[in-house]
Scaffold this active site. Structure first.
Site, short mmCIF file in Angstrom:
data_model
loop_
_atom_site.label_atom_id
_atom_site.label_comp_id
_atom_site.label_asym_id
_atom_site.label_seq_id
_atom_site.Cartn_x
_atom_site.Cartn_y
_atom_site.Cartn_z
N LYS A 260 7.42 -0.81 2.18
CA LYS A 260 6.56 -1.97 1.92
C LYS A 260 6.49 -2.28 0.42
O LYS A 260 6.60 -3.44 0.01
CB LYS A 260 5.17 -1.72 2.50
CG LYS A 260 5.16 -1.59 4.03
CD LYS A 260 3.76 -1.45 4.58
CE LYS A 260 3.13 -0.11 4.29
NZ LYS A 260 3.85 1.00 4.95
N THR A 261 6.33 -1.25 -0.39
CA THR A 261 6.30 -1.46 -1.84
C THR A 261 7.65 -1.94 -2.35
O THR A 261 7.73 -2.83 -3.21
CB THR A 261 5.89 -0.17 -2.56
OG1 THR A 261 4.63 0.28 -2.07
CG2 THR A 261 5.78 -0.40 -4.06
N ASP B 48 -1.75 -2.82 -2.09
CA ASP B 48 -1.48 -1.74 -1.14
C ASP B 48 -2.77 -1.37 -0.41
O ASP B 48 -3.87 -1.47 -0.98
CB ASP B 48 -0.92 -0.54 -1.88
CG ASP B 48 -0.22 0.43 -0.94
OD1 ASP B 48 0.05 0.06 0.21
OD2 ASP B 48 0.08 1.56 -1.38
#
Length: 341
Positions: free
Chosen positions: A68-69, A113
């Site tokens: 995701k990052t 996040d």
């Protein structure tokens, strides 16, 4: 903290972050796996670029370590914007979020996040910023307080969450694109390991890459970590070559078995089978028996053990399956209350 610690720890953290960053792909075409999300995201980005607009807000969900990052960094690189990183737990007051938003430039990507852990008051401010690109700043206190609207340049929020079900509906609905990341198969992980070995300058054989991939629990982050540990072993104990024997020896040293189970995983399974006869056993009792917090057992060990069929969750607690007894090389008791009988 001592002065020497202040001098040493930042450098160590920087080097670790640099190692992680060096292994991340920079372009969407280089991102391995997640074909559905990759194709959908490519359409969103290309359409936005062709129109000369900032992309719609993006929500990425899925278990930790799946990229995701990395995808947020790729989005920023593809659209040519700067990436600002923060997290839900770090934003506990509207002022925290206002400070981040006010520093954004047009086309920037704001990556949040664990966005499901945003404070409720900060969520309300984020709604307005995502829809109207402005925030209302309160000046003064009491009856004389005044709300001053602060316009923001167009930007894109990329939210990441491991618990999509905890996101409030109003926040979830403000994302123009939602992508769910799935676990990777062994072939995809082997491809990632081979590519990253080249970046690390490691002499890796395909057999070793396949071995690392098969023990990585479907997660690129784990695969990258195991690759570095195998490289460490080959450099210190071996001849520098990352072959199959080196990979197996290194992973044995770091207590990662053929199914990807580590020390905590095996401790949980052995506790269920040996101390509690296969279960069912409550989470708190199980955590005490392995010397860990219940949250650690539930969030770190249990998801993989349940997904792979080693444990089942019942109303009465956790219970072992036939696969668990087989993996541990143990025979189940003749009279057992577990679900496999």
């Amino acid at each position: 903290m001592s002065e020497s610690s202040d001098l040493v720890m930042p450098d160590a953290a920087d080097s670790e972050r640099a190692a992680e960053a060096a292994l991340r792909p920079r372009h969407l075409e280089d991102f391995v796996g997640q074909p559905v999300v990759r194709e959908q995201l490519s359409l969103v980005l290309e359409a936005a670029i062709s129109r000369g607009n900032v992309p719609d807000h993006v929500l990425l969900s899925g278990p930790p370590g799946l990229g995701k990052t990395t995808l947020s960094m790729i989005i920023a690189n593809e659209v040519g914007g700067s990436l600002r990183l923060t997290s839900g737990p770090a934003i506990q007051k509207p002022g925290d979020l206002a400070a981040v938003l006010s520093s954004l430039q047009e086309g920037d990507i704001l990556f949040i996040d664990e966005i499901h852990r945003l404070a409720r008051t900060a969520e309300e401010m984020l709604y307005l910023a995502m829809e109207d690109f402005r925030v209302d700043v309160m000046v003064g206190k009491g009856p004389g307080a005044t709300s001053i609207p602060l316009p923001l340049p167009p930007f894109t929020v990329v939210g990441a969450t491991t618990r999509a079900g905890l996101l409030p509906a109003p926040l979830r609905d403000r994302f123009g694109f939602t992508g769910h990341l799935e676990y990777y198969d062994d072939d995809e992980l082997a491809t990632i390991v081979v590519r990253n070995a080249v970046k690390l300058g490691a002499d890796l054989t395909q057999d070793a890459a396949n071995e690392i991939a098969s023990r990585s629990r479907g997660t690129p982050r784990i695969a990258n970590r195991l690759l570095r540990r195998v490289q460490d072993w080959a450099q210190v104990k071996g001849n520098g070559k990352l072959d199959l024997s080196a990979a197996r020896a290194a992973l044995d040293v770091f207590e990662v078995d053929q199914r990807g189970l580590d020390r905590l995983d095996r401790a949980v399974l052995e506790a269920v089978c040996v101390r509690f006869g296969g279960g069912p056993v409550g989470l708190t009792t199980l955590a005490v028996s392995v010397g860990e917090e219940p949250e650690t057992v539930e969030s770190v060990a249990e998801p993989y053990l349940v997904r792979e069929g080693f444990l089942v969750r019942t109303p009465r607690g956790r219970a072992a399956t036939a696969l668990t007894w087989q993996h541990l090389g143990m025979a189940p008791p003749e009279q057992s209350d577990t679900l496999f009988t």
